[in-house]
Design an enzyme around this catalytic site. Structure first.
Site, PDB file in Angstrom:
ATOM      1  N   ASN A   1     -17.822  -5.996 -41.095  1.00 43.44           N
ATOM      2  CA  ASN A   1     -18.274  -5.974 -39.699  1.00 43.44           C
ATOM      3  C   ASN A   1     -19.628  -5.302 -39.519  1.00 43.44           C
ATOM      4  OD1 ASN A   1     -15.918  -7.246 -38.583  1.00 43.44           O
ATOM      5  ND2 ASN A   1     -14.811  -5.332 -38.971  1.00 43.44           N
TER       6      ASN A   1
ATOM      7  N   GLU B   1     -30.253  -9.599 -48.099  1.00 44.11           N
ATOM      8  CA  GLU B   1     -31.151  -8.448 -47.952  1.00 44.11           C
ATOM      9  C   GLU B   1     -31.914  -8.473 -46.630  1.00 44.11           C
ATOM     10  OE1 GLU B   1     -33.197  -6.904 -51.365  1.00 44.11           O
ATOM     11  OE2 GLU B   1     -31.883  -8.006 -52.721  1.00 44.11           O
TER      12      GLU B   1
ATOM     13  N   SER C   1     -25.937  -6.700 -40.578  1.00 45.33           N
ATOM     14  CA  SER C   1     -27.238  -6.168 -40.147  1.00 45.33           C
ATOM     15  C   SER C   1     -27.112  -4.773 -39.552  1.00 45.33           C
ATOM     16  CB  SER C   1     -27.861  -7.117 -39.109  1.00 45.33           C
ATOM     17  OG  SER C   1     -28.074  -8.399 -39.666  1.00 45.33           O
TER      18      SER C   1
ATOM     19  N   HIS D   1     -36.185 -37.557 -52.613  1.00 45.23           N
ATOM     20  CA  HIS D   1     -35.291 -38.201 -53.575  1.00 45.23           C
ATOM     21  C   HIS D   1     -34.388 -39.256 -52.925  1.00 45.23           C
ATOM     22  CE1 HIS D   1     -36.499 -34.973 -56.285  1.00 45.23           C
ATOM     23  NE2 HIS D   1     -35.819 -35.538 -57.267  1.00 45.23           N
TER      24      HIS D   1
ATOM     25  N   GLU E   1     -33.964 -13.106 -38.917  1.00 49.93           N
ATOM     26  CA  GLU E   1     -34.034 -12.433 -37.605  1.00 49.93           C
ATOM     27  C   GLU E   1     -34.317 -10.942 -37.778  1.00 49.93           C
ATOM     28  OE1 GLU E   1     -32.312 -16.277 -37.298  1.00 49.93           O
ATOM     29  OE2 GLU E   1     -31.672 -14.593 -38.555  1.00 49.93           O
TER      30      GLU E   1
ATOM     31  N   THR F   1     -31.472 -10.834 -42.786  1.00 51.28           N
ATOM     32  CA  THR F   1     -31.705 -12.192 -42.304  1.00 51.28           C
ATOM     33  C   THR F   1     -33.141 -12.362 -41.807  1.00 51.28           C
ATOM     34  OG1 THR F   1     -31.047 -11.600 -40.049  1.00 51.28           O
ATOM     35  CG2 THR F   1     -29.298 -12.367 -41.536  1.00 51.28           C
TER      36      THR F   1
ATOM     37  N   THR G   1     -23.297  -3.489 -47.559  1.00 49.13           N
ATOM     38  CA  THR G   1     -22.716  -4.397 -46.573  1.00 49.13           C
ATOM     39  C   THR G   1     -21.200  -4.288 -46.479  1.00 49.13           C
ATOM     40  OG1 THR G   1     -24.515  -5.962 -46.936  1.00 49.13           O
ATOM     41  CG2 THR G   1     -22.527  -6.830 -45.899  1.00 49.13           C
TER      42      THR G   1
END
Length: 386
Positions: free
Chosen positions: A136, A370, A139, A345, A374, A372, A133
């Site tokens: 910019n 790892e 994905s 809770h 999507e 998203t 990664t």
């Protein structure tokens, strides 16, 4: 007390049960009392991984000849899930070390490379990092700007990777860099870079919402020179390798998600039995009992998806679709379960005196890391439409 659950669809081995018991006891002895202290300080407990290595947790998927435990994905998933019911941060770090860095070297390294780096990674002497990664190119990995330029028998790396687990503390990093045209999936190559190599430094450490005891930081390469012998596989094969590594990595995140969900569910179940309102335990109210029923059902379904992906991985089958399905569903289940846990809770769920607020914060990473949700849907759609 964490209970070990079995499913009749998959045979549970004595080894898998042994891993569960060892991971449960390890978490109780070394992690549980430190969870909030590490979280508040964003402290990465490096020494804990040396203790984990003594139990074989740092080389779960690596054959014994390289110092690993030689186990399969069912045992590995059991480890990550069990640790993560106590502290998902530690589960995340163990997962990244095993499934990304260490497994990449084993899967695509030659015998010399395996023998050089795997024993140290499996023993806990080295902590692994994995760099794909960039700022910019989350994905859109094919758009990476970190470059690798060949000069004789050496490569010169320039660029910055971010959101890297163990970006500061990692001793051995597998790094993907572009040696061809931007956007060309055959224009990237994988390399191993050792900490201490000139031109390889750590950058900004991220101040995160959750998973705060798992270190996340930049890795910076400034005319970093490494020998060609550190190249993993053929030139131009780095992106293809990465996608295969991520197939297994998504099973890791599914296991991590299950741990988060089970931790939040177990806390909620116990609290609902103890908390009294209107003269009775809140678990007796339909509004609460139905929440618990939905949580338990979702966890069961996510577990079965993850076990199926693990079984396929153990049998060397293509797990691109199944891994994406397990990761997508389990990660979204863990967010939902953690959210409902806070609701059960009530006001106490919004305080740090109860564990569910941390599970709530930790859960969100599972739908992002790892790949998203999507991206998982994109991967699944492509596979079913082939």
């Amino acid at each position: 007390m964490i209970e070990f659950e079995t499913h009749t669809e998959f045979k549970v081995s004595d080894t898998q049960r042994m891993v569960f018991e060892a991971a449960r006891d390890f978490a109780a002895q070394y992690i549980k009392s430190n969870v909030m202290k590490w979280d508040e300080a964003q402290f990465f407990p490096r020494s804990i991984f040396e203790k984990a290595a003594d139990l074989g947790f740092m080389g779960m998927l690596i054959p014994e000849e390289y110092g690993g435990s030689g186990m399969g994905y069912h045992e590995y998933v059991t480890l990550i899930e069990t640790i993560s019911t106590v502290d998902p941060s530690i589960g995340l770090s163990i997962a990244a070390h095993n499934s990304l860095c260490t497994n990449h070297i084993y899967a695509f390294g030659n015998e010399s490379q395996r023998s050089k780096w795997l024993p140290g990674l499996c023993s806990g002497k080295f902590v692994g990092a994995w760099g794909l990664t960039e700022h910019n190119t989350g994905s859109d990995a094919k758009g990476m700007t970190t470059t690798a330029r060949k000069e004789g028998d050496q490569w010169v790396l320039n660029g910055t990777k971010n959101f890297i687990t163990h970006g500061i503390s990692g001793d051995i990093a597998v790094v993907i860099a572009r040696n061809g045209e931007k956007g060309d999936n055959r224009g990237m190559t994988a390399f191993v870079v050792e900490r201490g190599t000139a031109g390889f430094t750590a950058g900004k450490k991220e101040n995160k919402l959750g998973m705060r005891a798992s270190e996340t930081a930049e890795m910076v390469f400034d005319n970093c020179v490494i020998p060609d012998e550190n190249r993993l596989g053929p030139v131009g094969d780095g992106f293809i390798q990465s996608m295969k590594i991520l197939d297994g990595g998504r099973i890791s995140i599914a296991a991590l998600s299950l741990g988060v969900a089970k931790g939040a569910y177990n806390a909620s179940l116990a609290y609902s039995k103890e908390r009294k309102q209107f003269g009775k335990s809140i678990s007796s109210f339909q509004g609460i009992s139905f929440k618990l029923a939905d949580m338990a059902t979702q966890i069961e379904a996510a577990s079965l998806l993850t076990q199926k992906a693990s079984e396929m991985k153990n049998n060397n089958l293509n797990v691109t679709k199944q891994g994406a399905m397990a990761k997508l569903y389990a990660s979204e289940v863990c967010v939902n379960v953690a959210n409902e846990a806070v609701q059960i809770h009530g006001g106490y769920g919004f305080t740090k005196d109860f564990p569910v607020e941390k599970f709530f914060r930790d859960s969100k990473l599972c739908t992002i890391g790892e790949g998203t949700s999507e991206i998982q849907r994109l991967v699944i759609a492509r596979k079913i439409l082939e």
